[in-house]
Design an enzyme around this catalytic site. Structure first.
Site, mmCIF file in Angstrom:
data_model
loop_
_atom_site.group_PDB
_atom_site.id
_atom_site.type_symbol
_atom_site.label_atom_id
_atom_site.label_comp_id
_atom_site.label_asym_id
_atom_site.label_seq_id
_atom_site.Cartn_x
_atom_site.Cartn_y
_atom_site.Cartn_z
ATOM 1 C CG PHE A 132 -2.014 1.008 1.139
ATOM 2 C CD1 PHE A 132 -3.074 0.824 0.272
ATOM 3 C CD2 PHE A 132 -1.972 2.157 1.907
ATOM 4 C CE1 PHE A 132 -4.082 1.760 0.173
ATOM 5 C CE2 PHE A 132 -2.978 3.108 1.815
ATOM 6 C CZ PHE A 132 -4.037 2.908 0.947
ATOM 7 C CG ASP A 211 -0.464 -2.506 6.790
ATOM 8 O OD1 ASP A 211 -1.578 -2.777 7.287
ATOM 9 O OD2 ASP A 211 -0.250 -1.464 6.151
ATOM 10 C CE1 TYR A 236 -9.982 2.296 6.381
ATOM 11 C CE2 TYR A 236 -9.137 3.443 8.311
ATOM 12 C CZ TYR A 236 -8.991 3.048 7.001
ATOM 13 O OH TYR A 236 -7.864 3.391 6.296
ATOM 14 C CE LYS A 237 -8.495 -1.351 4.276
ATOM 15 N NZ LYS A 237 -8.180 -0.020 4.799
ATOM 16 N NE ARG A 385 -9.891 -2.802 -3.139
ATOM 17 C CZ ARG A 385 -9.363 -2.127 -2.128
ATOM 18 N NH1 ARG A 385 -8.179 -2.482 -1.641
ATOM 19 N NH2 ARG A 385 -9.972 -1.071 -1.627
#
Length: 426
Positions: A132, A211, A236-237, A385
């Site tokens: 990322f 991560d 938050y995922k 995605r």
């Protein structure tokens, strides 16, 4: 799948699924199939009420007293222990605080300082080219900061990028101080074998930071069993903590006493309310924090986290694998001939909980899908995605989503002019 692949057969499987009831714990718009929980999780029931309680009662009535009476001061650590139990962490190893970006900076700085003492020749931060982007940016920024402040000449910290496991193993020499990897790749969903890779990194003398942004709450993780050093990630995922909810940092207990806090704010002080003019780090996990914590956001995190703790992670993982297999199967059979290329590994052990396809008009296709109530997202280059969140997605959702995709491809609906207009957030 032994059952005949029809929507009716899938509906029967949904009815027998022990996780089906969890869908009622979330609020989603009607006529919407949400396939973007890998980017922002759905709203758990009770989260808005909990936030309102913090605002109207704990803040409105308790005022500043709530730091003591409502447990605000200890909330980052209380929630950290809850989350840590999902990740194979021990008590007092995890704090929910700050952002993933800030927590990664802290972990990298701590790892470099430790290696500066133990093995000063180690000056390389190793990370993935396909990591990322913020993970790469932070590593580069830290290296630049350290080099700009250094009095040494001719020796500098640097960031090196690897592409796959073979190039990682080849790069592990006595110059590498720390390796920062995403357990699950944000674009493709490819997943590292944490146990094997951690062992290889340690055998070379380097430290590792994982991560877990696209892993926490979606795939089984056992940080202590893997003997990892540090981990960071967001809430938050798959943990459904809310947009921009506080992230987390985990530090193996063996590193606690040596964890150097580069952002030495007062909340990481051993006795913050003594208002000392000199900094003494806390002798527990508080040293991982920086400044005053956001109570309303933290309170909402707890609602989603409690739901995740109720679910059986083995069942969550099994359903995730099944739904991704189903999605791939349906796309490759019902959408064949339209140029969709799978970029997610098929092997179960090598993937997380989202599935991605490449198409030269990926952005437009995603835009058309969203307009039809099927919400996925787009990542460069040309990647569609789709997040598979087992707690609120069903097998019939997958069937219906692929049918919408097939219709859009078959009718060329994605070619409408408005779908080519790029949003700021894709």
């Amino acid at each position: 799948m032994s059952t005949e692949l029809t929507r009716q057969a899938l509906s029967q499987l949904d009815a027998a699924d022990p996780l089906t009831a969890f869908a009622d714990r979330f609020i989603l718009p009607e006529d919407t199939i949400y396939l973007d929980g890998n980017s922002l999780g759905a709203l758990p029931k009770g989260a808005a009420e909990r936030a309102a309680q913090v605002v109207s009662e704990e803040w409105g009535q308790g005022l500043i007293r709530s730091w003591n009476t409502a447990g605000w001061f200890d909330l980052p650590l209380k929630l950290g222990d809850k989350l840590g139990s999902l990740l194979g962490g021990k008590p007092n190893e995890t704090a929910i605080t700050d952002t993933t970006t800030l927590n990664l900076f802290k972990a990298l700085a701590s790892a470099l300082r430790t290696q500066k003492t133990d093995a000063p020749q180690r000056r390389v931060i190793l990370t993935e080219r396909d990591n990322f982007p913020t993970d790469i940016y932070i590593a580069e920024g830290l290296a630049d900061l350290v080099n700009s402040l250094s009095q040494e000449t001719g020796v500098a910290y640097e960031v090196k990028l690897i592409d796959d496991e073979a190039s990682l193993r080849a790069a592990l020499d006595d110059s590498v101080a720390v390796v920062a990897l995403s357990h699950v790749n944000y674009r493709t969903g490819a997943m590292w074998n944490m146990d094997e890779i951690t062992a290889a990194i340690h055998a070379s003398g380097a430290l590792v930071i994982w991560d877990l942004a696209h892993a926490a709450g979606a795939v089984p993780v056992d940080l202590n069993a893997a003997n990892a050093d540090y981990a960071v990630g967001c809430t938050y995922k798959y943990l459904n903590g809310g947009p921009g909810s506080p992230a987390f940092i985990w530090v193996n207990a063996r590193h606690h006493e040596r964890f150097w806090q580069p952002l030495s704010g007062w909340w990481s002080h051993n006795k913050p309310f003594e208002m000392s003019q000199s900094y003494t780090p806390a002798n527990d996990i508080r040293r991982f924090m920086c400044g005053t914590q956001p109570m309303t956001s933290l309170a909402m995190v707890e609602v989603g986290l409690d739901i995740a703790l109720e679910a059986d992670m083995a069942q969550v993982r099994a359903k995730s694998l099944e739904l991704v297999d189903l999605f791939i199967n349906l796309v490759e059979t019902r959408c064949a001939g339209y140029g969709l290329e799978l970029v997610t590994p098929r092997e179960h052990a090598a993937r997380g909980s989202h599935v991605s396809f490449r198409h030269e008009h990926g952005y437009e296709i995603i835009a058309a899908l969203i307009d039809q109530g099927v919400i996925g997202d787009y990542r460069e280059p040309e990647v569609l995605r789709f997040g598979i969140t087992p707690l609120y997605l069903s097998r019939t959702d997958i069937w219906d989503a692929v049918e919408k995709l097939r219709e859009i491809l078959h009718t060329n609906a994605w070619q409408r002019e408005e779908y080519a207009v790029r949003n700021a957030v894709t």
